[in-house]
Enzyme design. Sequence first.
Site, PDB file in Angstrom:
ATOM      1  N   TYR A  16       0.821  -1.222   0.000  1.00 44.52           N
ATOM      2  CA  TYR A  16       0.000   0.000   0.000  1.00 44.52           C
ATOM      3  C   TYR A  16       0.854   1.272   0.000  1.00 44.52           C
ATOM      4  O   TYR A  16       0.761   2.088   0.913  1.00 44.52           O
ATOM      5  CB  TYR A  16      -0.980  -0.016   1.196  1.00 44.52           C
ATOM      6  CG  TYR A  16      -2.095  -1.017   0.985  1.00 44.52           C
ATOM      7  CD1 TYR A  16      -3.240  -0.658   0.270  1.00 44.52           C
ATOM      8  CD2 TYR A  16      -1.996  -2.318   1.462  1.00 44.52           C
ATOM      9  CE1 TYR A  16      -4.258  -1.577   0.043  1.00 44.52           C
ATOM     10  CE2 TYR A  16      -3.005  -3.246   1.228  1.00 44.52           C
ATOM     11  CZ  TYR A  16      -4.135  -2.870   0.520  1.00 44.52           C
ATOM     12  OH  TYR A  16      -5.130  -3.775   0.289  1.00 44.52           O
ATOM     13  N   TYR A  61     -11.565  -7.186   7.268  1.00 45.50           N
ATOM     14  CA  TYR A  61     -10.430  -7.316   6.352  1.00 45.50           C
ATOM     15  C   TYR A  61     -10.166  -8.794   6.113  1.00 45.50           C
ATOM     16  O   TYR A  61     -10.033  -9.576   7.059  1.00 45.50           O
ATOM     17  CB  TYR A  61      -9.158  -6.642   6.895  1.00 45.50           C
ATOM     18  CG  TYR A  61      -8.002  -6.827   5.943  1.00 45.50           C
ATOM     19  CD1 TYR A  61      -7.914  -6.049   4.786  1.00 45.50           C
ATOM     20  CD2 TYR A  61      -7.056  -7.823   6.145  1.00 45.50           C
ATOM     21  CE1 TYR A  61      -6.895  -6.251   3.865  1.00 45.50           C
ATOM     22  CE2 TYR A  61      -6.040  -8.040   5.233  1.00 45.50           C
ATOM     23  CZ  TYR A  61      -5.962  -7.252   4.098  1.00 45.50           C
ATOM     24  OH  TYR A  61      -4.953  -7.474   3.180  1.00 45.50           O
ATOM     25  N   ASP A 111     -12.648 -16.359   9.657  1.00 47.94           N
ATOM     26  CA  ASP A 111     -11.310 -15.980   9.200  1.00 47.94           C
ATOM     27  C   ASP A 111     -10.458 -15.683  10.440  1.00 47.94           C
ATOM     28  O   ASP A 111     -10.532 -14.596  11.005  1.00 47.94           O
ATOM     29  CB  ASP A 111     -11.409 -14.760   8.273  1.00 47.94           C
ATOM     30  CG  ASP A 111     -10.038 -14.294   7.786  1.00 47.94           C
ATOM     31  OD1 ASP A 111      -9.024 -14.799   8.300  1.00 47.94           O
ATOM     32  OD2 ASP A 111      -9.993 -13.416   6.905  1.00 47.94           O
ATOM     33  N   LYS A 114      -0.882 -16.317   8.811  1.00 46.90           N
ATOM     34  CA  LYS A 114      -0.006 -15.463   9.625  1.00 46.90           C
ATOM     35  C   LYS A 114       0.895 -16.223  10.615  1.00 46.90           C
ATOM     36  O   LYS A 114       1.971 -16.629  10.240  1.00 46.90           O
ATOM     37  CB  LYS A 114      -0.838 -14.382  10.294  1.00 46.90           C
ATOM     38  CG  LYS A 114      -1.345 -13.371   9.249  1.00 46.90           C
ATOM     39  CD  LYS A 114      -1.735 -12.033   9.807  1.00 46.90           C
ATOM     40  CE  LYS A 114      -1.787 -10.979   8.721  1.00 46.90           C
ATOM     41  NZ  LYS A 114      -3.118 -10.617   8.274  1.00 46.90           N
TER      42      LYS A 114
HETATM   43  C1  LIG Z   1      -3.684 -10.676   6.896  1.00 47.17           C
HETATM   44  C2  LIG Z   1      -5.059 -11.197   6.778  1.00 47.17           C
HETATM   45  C3  LIG Z   1      -5.506 -11.824   5.599  1.00 47.17           C
HETATM   46  C4  LIG Z   1      -4.644 -11.937   4.366  1.00 47.17           C
HETATM   47  O1  LIG Z   1      -3.507 -12.705   4.555  1.00 47.17           O
HETATM   48  P1  LIG Z   1      -2.269 -12.551   3.542  1.00 47.17           P
HETATM   49  O2  LIG Z   1      -1.297 -13.590   3.989  1.00 47.17           O
HETATM   50  O3  LIG Z   1      -1.760 -11.145   3.712  1.00 47.17           O
HETATM   51  O4  LIG Z   1      -2.769 -12.796   2.165  1.00 47.17           O
HETATM   52  C5  LIG Z   1      -6.796 -12.319   5.581  1.00 47.17           C
HETATM   53  N1  LIG Z   1      -7.606 -12.209   6.647  1.00 47.17           N
HETATM   54  C6  LIG Z   1      -7.204 -11.628   7.800  1.00 47.17           C
HETATM   55  C7  LIG Z   1      -8.152 -11.555   8.962  1.00 47.17           C
HETATM   56  C8  LIG Z   1      -5.932 -11.083   7.902  1.00 47.17           C
HETATM   57  O5  LIG Z   1      -5.555 -10.470   9.033  1.00 47.17           O
END
Ligand SMILES: *Cc1c(COP(=O)(O)O)cnc(C)c1O
Length: 433
Positions: free
Chosen positions: A20, A148, A249, A278
């Site tokens: 970004y 997100y 997620d 992550k």
């Molecule tokens: C960081 C994140 C993503 C995306 O993961 P990337 O490895 O950056 O593609 C998706 N969902 C959540 C909740 C995140 O924090």
Amino acid sequence: MVKKYTEILTYDQEHLWHPYTSMATPLPSYLVEHAEGVYLHLSSGEKIIDGMSSWWSVVHGYNHPALNDAMKVQIDKFSHVMFGGLTHQPAVDLAEKLINLTPAGLNKVFLADSGSVAVEVAIKMAIQYQHSKNKPAKNRLLTIKNGYHGDTFAAMSVCDPVNGMHQLFSGFITENYFADAPQIGFNQTWHESELDSIKQQFNDNHQHIAALILEPIVQGAGGMRFYHPEFLKACRELCDQYDVLLIADEIATGFGRSGKLFACEHAGISPDILCLGKALTGGYLTLAATLCTEHVATIISEGEAGVFMHGPTFMGNPLACAAANASLDLLVNNDWQSQVSNIEAQLKTELLPLATNRNVENVRVLGAIGVIEAKYSVNMANIQKKFVELGVWIRPFGKLIYIMPPFVISRDELYKLTTAMAKIIDCDDLFNK
Ligand SMILES: *Cc1c(COP(=O)(O)O)cnc(C)c1O
């Protein structure tokens, strides 16, 4: 040719996109020479404490001997093989660990390459599931604002439409359904009226909704907000009532960050599909996973395609799986629960009093996450420089100055982070007032 560090930085600024950023007015980057424990050692000589865990991921710190060794052992066997028709022990071990650790009922594992891809996979699973059930019109998603879920197109289509600037991509990005973001905080008093908007969406649009996707309890990059577990519980019930799958997620919240191993546990629910990423490899390599229930997997496999339609080249990379296995062992051996609850207690003591500062709107802490929401947005380049001078790496966005430190951080090191935050919010000239 050996470049001086100033030359490296100049080349970087001229040719490398960072997340970004603008190529016309790039902000300066800091050059990392070496990293160890919670410290980043910069080429300019500073040694700074990483308050971000490199975006939620480096939970055990940098250059960890157990993680290094696990990868070295695997490298001497093989670094990669295709996952079509071949398999290997690191992937099988990882699947077994994930199935044992995650909420009940999730027992099929798809190994993906990044968080965004794990979300794409989850969305495809939901659509193939509804198609197999002869409900092809259920091919949209419901989500909540301020979310997100990643940067690829399907993931973006369920990010907050304003933050994600959906209007830029209109005509290309799928239009999904958005309920109001929950407003009642984690510890606040619950009111059923919090469900009005999401109930309305289910009621009006369920014939078109394949799945509800959300970040359980903690909305991360979309605003660092912690919402009430009753909201999540009600979402589970609404999904069941309307034959909509629930996708959790947990890419940011997974592996202890929110004070539970998975944030779904705050509400005592299991999703139909779970996305992880992550911290999965302790921040060593990119790897993500999408888990689903036996039921979802069976229905998908009985569908028109007869298979699940996804399979990336680097699926189940053995090096990444080896790092993940070692990282999950460390979580248990290090007693993540006391690490996180100690961090939480210290963050509460040291950050909550800052709520009365003239520049502060709100302070909130959950698990190993501490957030100061300022009244004004920050001047990014200046605040970054100031934090580095104070010996810490904290990267705010907008009005949010927040940390999610490595679980291995010591009391003194964490004190240095919170003291730096306290100093920063007292500097009027770092805010766009
Ligand atoms: C960081 C994140 C993503 C995306 O993961 P990337 O490895 O950056 O593609 C998706 N969902 C959540 C909740 C995140 O924090």
